[in-house]
Design an enzyme around this catalytic site. Sequence first.
Site, PDB file in Angstrom:
ATOM      1  N   HIS A 183       0.863  -1.189   0.000  1.00  0.00           N
ATOM      2  CA  HIS A 183       0.000   0.000   0.000  1.00  0.00           C
ATOM      3  C   HIS A 183       0.893   1.229   0.000  1.00  0.00           C
ATOM      4  CE1 HIS A 183       0.940   0.940   4.195  1.00  0.00           C
ATOM      5  NE2 HIS A 183       0.687  -0.341   4.492  1.00  0.00           N
ATOM      6  N   ASP A 310      -1.106 -19.435  12.715  1.00  0.00           N
ATOM      7  CA  ASP A 310       0.093 -20.023  13.307  1.00  0.00           C
ATOM      8  C   ASP A 310       0.167 -19.694  14.800  1.00  0.00           C
ATOM      9  OD1 ASP A 310       3.037 -20.222  14.073  1.00  0.00           O
ATOM     10  OD2 ASP A 310       3.074 -20.986  12.017  1.00  0.00           O
ATOM     11  N   SER A 325       3.155  -4.869   7.087  1.00  0.00           N
ATOM     12  CA  SER A 325       2.682  -4.554   5.738  1.00  0.00           C
ATOM     13  C   SER A 325       3.768  -4.853   4.712  1.00  0.00           C
ATOM     14  CB  SER A 325       2.288  -3.080   5.643  1.00  0.00           C
ATOM     15  OG  SER A 325       1.136  -2.816   6.398  1.00  0.00           O
TER      16      SER A 325
END
Length: 361
Positions: A183, A310, A325
């Site tokens: 992003h 996980d 990110s």
Amino acid sequence: MKRIKYRRFLIVIFVCYLCAFLYYLFHMDTFKVENRGSMLTAASAETVSGEGKTRKYMPVGMPVGIYIRTKGVMVLGVSEVTDESGKKTEPAKNILKSGDYILEVDGEEIPSIDWFKKKVETCGGKALTLTILHEDKEKTEEIIPVLTESLEYRIGVWIRQDAQGIGTLSFVDENNHFAALGHGITDIDTSAIINIRGGRLYESRIVSIIKGEKGTPGEMVGNIDYKNGQILGKIDSNNDRGIFGVLEEDMDLYDESQALPAASQEEVREGDALVRCCIDGEIHDYTIEIMDLDLADDKDNRNMVIKITDPNLLNRTNGIIQGMSGSPIIQDGKLVGAVTHVLVNDPTRGYGIFIGNMLGY
């Protein structure tokens, strides 16, 4: 005699139609394959190199320090100033708006905020000609600085020139081109994607982890030495699909034996996958579930909903945290995307971008 000729004519016509039908029947599968080939998506087309071999990308998952410089100076807002007589005035009103970029003053490019301030302070009350980037279009405006009560010239504008933070390196190709974040970097005050002049990637060391909680996103706390730290690469582009650039020549992160082909959108499926990231000083692959897929064009960096499954990653972070990110997502031996956002009300879930939307920059 005429009847015999007419029958022969009908027989010839029938044989021609029969041959045409049999030709179509035996070649029908070929036509279908060719039609499918012409409908390849941009993502799958990117994976084929000019030599006819499948192009590969190295999923990285390494935390990096990010520093970017804006084009000129970015306008955060305008404000009133009080002139030497005590009267309030707004010299930048209707000239500058939040999100604009001041590129030049009197035809000179702006190298720094200090240079810009000095240019205003030493104008002597004369009008300054500003070259402004407004909504991706350049325009020229004159502004007259106001002499304030402190006998300094001001134009009443809040500006910024740089931004920095921590993110994750998504992938690098065989030519050392990289992508990160998934992003764009937005300004904290305007929420607009920052139009950059350039930037750099720096080595980063994660020193602590703040776990995410419902309503409060977690965070990677890192140590970045922007002055003396190792420069990893140059940032050339910042857009809604990530940051992109080229690594330094001595950064040898691409490993052909570990590199993966990029999956097309049609190849991504709901179900088990892996996310690659670094939270304890070492890069690991952790299990996730791709819960939902969205092929809508208007959601460039929220193409899939993912859930961390996980137990080791959940124990350390409670899910997706700020700084993750760009963490690459791998499924069925292919690079399928990268993590982009966390759902604030459920830190175990978040969004990811298709890898195809990150290629070509």
